[in-house]
Design a protein around this motif. Structure first.
Motif, PDB file in Angstrom:
ATOM      1  N   GLY A  22       0.829  -1.197   0.000  1.00  0.00           N
ATOM      2  CA  GLY A  22       0.000   0.000   0.000  1.00  0.00           C
ATOM      3  C   GLY A  22       0.864   1.247   0.000  1.00  0.00           C
ATOM      4  N   PRO A  23       0.229   2.441   0.006  1.00  0.00           N
ATOM      5  CA  PRO A  23       1.017   3.679   0.013  1.00  0.00           C
ATOM      6  C   PRO A  23       1.845   3.803   1.297  1.00  0.00           C
ATOM      7  CG  PRO A  23      -1.337   4.126   0.239  1.00  0.00           C
ATOM      8  CD  PRO A  23      -1.213   2.674   0.036  1.00  0.00           C
ATOM      9  N   ARG A  41      16.831   5.232   2.311  1.00  0.00           N
ATOM     10  CA  ARG A  41      16.874   3.770   2.501  1.00  0.00           C
ATOM     11  C   ARG A  41      16.467   3.043   1.221  1.00  0.00           C
ATOM     12  NH1 ARG A  41      14.052   2.300   8.087  1.00  0.00           N
ATOM     13  NH2 ARG A  41      12.244   2.723   6.808  1.00  0.00           N
ATOM     14  N   PRO A  42      17.011   1.847   0.974  1.00  0.00           N
ATOM     15  CA  PRO A  42      16.581   1.112  -0.221  1.00  0.00           C
ATOM     16  C   PRO A  42      15.102   0.747  -0.116  1.00  0.00           C
ATOM     17  CG  PRO A  42      17.973  -0.263   1.167  1.00  0.00           C
ATOM     18  CD  PRO A  42      18.002   1.114   1.746  1.00  0.00           C
ATOM     19  N   PRO A  43      14.390   0.739  -1.258  1.00  0.00           N
ATOM     20  CA  PRO A  43      12.950   0.481  -1.208  1.00  0.00           C
ATOM     21  C   PRO A  43      12.625  -0.986  -0.923  1.00  0.00           C
ATOM     22  CG  PRO A  43      13.655   0.767  -3.461  1.00  0.00           C
ATOM     23  CD  PRO A  43      14.865   0.924  -2.623  1.00  0.00           C
ATOM     24  N   GLN A  44      12.814  -1.398   0.319  1.00  0.00           N
ATOM     25  CA  GLN A  44      12.560  -2.794   0.681  1.00  0.00           C
ATOM     26  C   GLN A  44      11.154  -2.976   1.259  1.00  0.00           C
ATOM     27  OE1 GLN A  44      15.703  -4.047   3.336  1.00  0.00           O
ATOM     28  NE2 GLN A  44      16.873  -4.837   1.625  1.00  0.00           N
ATOM     29  N   ALA A  45      10.679  -4.193   1.172  1.00  0.00           N
ATOM     30  CA  ALA A  45       9.387  -4.527   1.784  1.00  0.00           C
ATOM     31  C   ALA A  45       9.507  -5.950   2.338  1.00  0.00           C
ATOM     32  CB  ALA A  45       8.289  -4.458   0.736  1.00  0.00           C
ATOM     33  N   PHE A  46       8.649  -6.286   3.290  1.00  0.00           N
ATOM     34  CA  PHE A  46       8.753  -7.590   3.957  1.00  0.00           C
ATOM     35  C   PHE A  46       7.373  -8.216   4.113  1.00  0.00           C
ATOM     36  CE2 PHE A  46      12.158  -4.820   5.208  1.00  0.00           C
ATOM     37  CZ  PHE A  46      13.290  -5.615   5.106  1.00  0.00           C
ATOM     38  N   VAL A  47       7.315  -9.523   3.818  1.00  0.00           N
ATOM     39  CA  VAL A  47       6.063 -10.254   4.040  1.00  0.00           C
ATOM     40  C   VAL A  47       6.321 -11.258   5.149  1.00  0.00           C
ATOM     41  CG1 VAL A  47       4.477 -11.945   3.066  1.00  0.00           C
ATOM     42  CG2 VAL A  47       5.100  -9.963   1.728  1.00  0.00           C
ATOM     43  N   CYS A  85       8.384  -3.582  -3.452  1.00  0.00           N
ATOM     44  CA  CYS A  85       7.083  -3.392  -4.102  1.00  0.00           C
ATOM     45  C   CYS A  85       7.239  -2.635  -5.403  1.00  0.00           C
ATOM     46  CB  CYS A  85       6.156  -2.584  -3.184  1.00  0.00           C
ATOM     47  SG  CYS A  85       5.585  -3.547  -1.786  1.00  0.00           S
ATOM     48  N   ARG A  86       6.558  -3.074  -6.443  1.00  0.00           N
ATOM     49  CA  ARG A  86       6.512  -2.312  -7.694  1.00  0.00           C
ATOM     50  C   ARG A  86       5.121  -2.452  -8.290  1.00  0.00           C
ATOM     51  NH1 ARG A  86      11.358  -3.158 -11.607  1.00  0.00           N
ATOM     52  NH2 ARG A  86      12.332  -1.910  -9.984  1.00  0.00           N
ATOM     53  N   TYR A  87       4.525  -1.319  -8.629  1.00  0.00           N
ATOM     54  CA  TYR A  87       3.151  -1.264  -9.160  1.00  0.00           C
ATOM     55  C   TYR A  87       2.174  -2.024  -8.252  1.00  0.00           C
ATOM     56  CZ  TYR A  87       6.114  -0.324 -13.172  1.00  0.00           C
ATOM     57  OH  TYR A  87       7.085   0.145 -13.986  1.00  0.00           O
ATOM     58  N   GLY A  88       2.364  -1.864  -6.962  1.00  0.00           N
ATOM     59  CA  GLY A  88       1.439  -2.486  -6.013  1.00  0.00           C
ATOM     60  C   GLY A  88       1.612  -3.984  -5.857  1.00  0.00           C
ATOM     61  N   TYR A 136       8.144   8.450  -9.366  1.00  0.00           N
ATOM     62  CA  TYR A 136       7.866   8.446 -10.809  1.00  0.00           C
ATOM     63  C   TYR A 136       6.886   7.341 -11.190  1.00  0.00           C
ATOM     64  CZ  TYR A 136      12.019  11.345 -11.686  1.00  0.00           C
ATOM     65  OH  TYR A 136      12.944  12.346 -11.713  1.00  0.00           O
ATOM     66  N   THR A 137       6.129   7.600 -12.267  1.00  0.00           N
ATOM     67  CA  THR A 137       5.394   6.501 -12.887  1.00  0.00           C
ATOM     68  C   THR A 137       6.377   5.837 -13.855  1.00  0.00           C
ATOM     69  OG1 THR A 137       4.690   7.865 -14.735  1.00  0.00           O
ATOM     70  CG2 THR A 137       3.233   7.809 -12.810  1.00  0.00           C
ATOM     71  N   GLU A 138       6.007   4.695 -14.438  1.00  0.00           N
ATOM     72  CA  GLU A 138       6.938   4.006 -15.344  1.00  0.00           C
ATOM     73  C   GLU A 138       7.282   4.881 -16.559  1.00  0.00           C
ATOM     74  OE1 GLU A 138       7.675  -0.312 -17.407  1.00  0.00           O
ATOM     75  OE2 GLU A 138       5.697   0.152 -16.638  1.00  0.00           O
ATOM     76  N   ASN A 139       6.268   5.571 -17.116  1.00  0.00           N
ATOM     77  CA  ASN A 139       6.491   6.456 -18.272  1.00  0.00           C
ATOM     78  C   ASN A 139       7.468   7.563 -17.930  1.00  0.00           C
ATOM     79  OD1 ASN A 139       5.003   5.238 -20.156  1.00  0.00           O
ATOM     80  ND2 ASN A 139       3.241   6.620 -20.048  1.00  0.00           N
ATOM     81  N   GLU A 140       7.256   8.151 -16.759  1.00  0.00           N
ATOM     82  CA  GLU A 140       8.143   9.241 -16.323  1.00  0.00           C
ATOM     83  C   GLU A 140       9.562   8.734 -16.118  1.00  0.00           C
ATOM     84  OE1 GLU A 140       5.056  12.233 -13.995  1.00  0.00           O
ATOM     85  OE2 GLU A 140       6.024  10.623 -12.895  1.00  0.00           O
ATOM     86  N   ALA A 141       9.669   7.538 -15.539  1.00  0.00           N
ATOM     87  CA  ALA A 141      10.995   6.961 -15.292  1.00  0.00           C
ATOM     88  C   ALA A 141      11.741   6.748 -16.606  1.00  0.00           C
ATOM     89  CB  ALA A 141      10.853   5.651 -14.541  1.00  0.00           C
TER      90      ALA A 141
END
Lengths: 172, 377
Positions: free
Chosen positions: A67-68, A75-81, A106-109, B174-179
């Motif tokens: 989520g947002p 920090r590196p964009p890490q996530a944990f499950v 996370c990428r694109y949710g 960024y969105t993917e397009n922006e990136a």
């Protein structure tokens, strides 16, 4: 003073050592990790330099994943499950609150942990591609205490894919 | 040498050089090492095909061999290639040494693919190539050939920019397009910074030249993309997309002051190119369906770059860029007068335009080149 020859030796050793370290890390996760079975869906057959593989989405059965959150550029964009109990977090879980977790991002949710591919032999890829559309598919993942994970098996109807394929072929 | 002798003979006959000078030139040419350009090219192709064959074999038949055997063969191949590299260096077999470096770095890439396959790992492809470029950098340093440096630089610069762009996506700015747009704008500027730093430090001119070549390649690509974006409909890109490029452009303009290899005229030209380049990307964000604006920026950037390369005595690049100016003019004609361009009269006019441009080019080329070369001072 380092001679050219010594420099070449060091330059040749660096990639070999890196590969050996990578091999050790992956094999360690394979050997000592805790085995967990997870359901997968959404398949996509590909053929890239590493060979033939299917890619899928893993159903962690964890609510509100990716989520947002507050952007933190430091920090590196890490996530944990966390799998025990099932919680998603952008912070590394403490051992007191989580028994077993997978590290990813996370990428694109969507949560990615580097275990979303399963490599298959070229001769079997088409058959598997058809079978996975009509059968229940799961993966067995080996997870270390630090959250590194490797896939050890692909299951079709709770049977290792190779055994399942052989039984399907013999029944035809 | 045969051709050179013929030239020398001709120059002596025409009274351009004396017999003594002719002898000196002939001696100098004779002493020069043959370049073995074709042999080296084929050797590299051979090693590349061999490496690709290995990668394909891993990709296709991996399941028939056990994991342990595959890994043993792989590490043995790496060790043997490393040993062969050392032996060829010792024996001073330059060509074989260079070929083996290319083979070794591709074998490292194949090994990463093999490990990913055995342990079912699925990281992003650009991450794999990024780590590969980092670990193969030391051995690429020992290559004497531009090809190895360019191969390494091209992959390193491309995947680093992609990695940075996706970092922007992952942290949610960024969105993917922006990136992707930010990546295209950012790549030539970042490479130019690295090239300038390498020239300034005088550390390794071969890598500096490789980065410079990447600046030209990615810069041309970026200008074409920006041109298409200005021509196209609204793209929903925000100004924040260009913040990294804006910072890099300003940094590059300031940084140019300390690069000793460039003359004052060349520095002014580069500053103008950078400013035009950034303005073009700014226009790509705010303008839509504006074909003349895109063409104007492209022609201006190509022209300024052509003048810069003339001052750097790089006539090949000067010719290429002036050719691109001509091509862009023809596209303006086709774009603006599309309905006319497809008729007989339109084709006649297009033909006349091309012939006229060739005529003007032939007439003014040398004058333009001399003028540009004088700007060097």
């Amino acid at each position: 003073m380092i001679t050219k020859r010594q420099g070449i030796i060091v330059a040749l050793i660096i990639p070999i050592l890196f590969l050996a370290g990578f091999l050790f890390k992956s094999h360690y996760a394979w050997l000592v990790g805790e085995r967990v079975t997870l359901s997968v869906h959404g398949f996509d057959p590909r053929d890239l330099i590493s060979g033939n593989y299917i890619s899928y989405r893993i159903d962690y059965k964890v609510p509100s994943m990716c989520g947002p959150h507050q952007v933190d550029l430091t920090r590196p964009p890490q996530a944990f499950v966390c799998l025990k109990p099932k919680i998603f977090s952008y912070e590394r879980p403490l051992s007191s609150s989580c028994d077993l977790y997978i590290k990813g991002y996370c990428r694109y949710g969507r949560f990615h942990a580097g275990i979303e591919h399963f490599y298959l032999p070229e001769k079997d890829i088409k058959k598997i591609d058809k079978l996975i559309r009509y059968h229940k598919v799961k993966i067995i993942v080996s997870i270390t205490k630090s959250g590194s994970a490797v896939v050890t098996q692909l299951l079709l109807e709770d049977t290792p894919w190779k055994t399942f394929l052989e039984s399907t072929e013999s029944s035809l | 040498m045969k051709n050179v002798s013929r030239y020398i003979q001709n120059w002596v006959q025409k009274g351009l050089i004396s017999e003594e000078q002719a002898q000196k030139i002939a001696d100098f040419e004779l002493k020069k090492q043959p370049s073995h350009f074709i042999s080296w090219g084929f050797l590299i192709i051979g090693f590349m095909v061999l490496s690709l064959g290995l990668i394909s074999t891993i990709a296709a038949n991996w399941h028939d061999i056990s994991d342990g055997v595959k890994l043993t063969i792989d590490f043995l191949a790496l060790g043997l290639t490393a040993y062969a590299l050392l032996r060829t260096q010792e024996a001073n077999k330059t060509m074989l040494f260079e070929g083996l470096i290319v083979f070794f770095i591709l074998l490292v890439l194949a090994s990463l693919g093999l490990l990913a396959q055995i342990y079912q790992l699925s990281g992003a492809w650009y991450n794999t190539l990024f780590y590969w470029s980092l670990i193969t950098f030391p051995i690429a340093l020992f290559s004497e050939r531009g090809f190895t440096h360019f191969l390494w630089t091209f992959i390193f610069a491309t995947v680093t920019c992609i990695k940075l762009a996706f970092y922007g996506v992952d942290i949610g700015i960024y969105t993917e397009n922006e990136a992707l747009f930010a990546l295209v704008a950012f790549a030539p500027l970042a490479s130019a910074m690295i090239a300038c730093s390498l020239y300034y430090l005088k550390w390794d001119n071969r890598f500096a030249n490789a980065f410079r070549f990447f600046v030209i390649l990615s810069g041309l690509f970026a200008v074409i993309i920006a041109d298409f974006t200005i021509n196209g409909p609204d793209n929903n890109l925000r100004f924040t997309t260009l913040v990294p490029s804006l910072l890099l452009s300003l940094l590059l303009i300031v940084y140019l002051a300390v690069v000793p290899q460039l003359t004052r005229g060349q520095k002014i030209l580069i500053k103008l190119i950078v400013l035009m380049y950034f303005a073009m990307f700014l226009a790509a964000i705010f303008a839509e369906n504006h074909s003349i604006l895109g063409a104007a920026f492209s022609i201006l950037i190509y022209s300024l770059s052509a003048i810069y390369f003339a001052t750097a005595c790089q006539r090949g690049l000067f010719n290429l860029l002036t050719f691109l100016v001509g091509v862009r003019f023809i596209f303006i004609y086709i774009n603006q007068l599309y309905s006319l361009a497809t008729t007989g009269v339109g084709l006649i006019l297009a033909g006349v335009l091309i012939i006229l441009m060739v005529y003007l080019w032939q007439k003014y080329k040398n004058r333009l080149l001399t003028w540009a070369e004088e700007l060097k001072q």
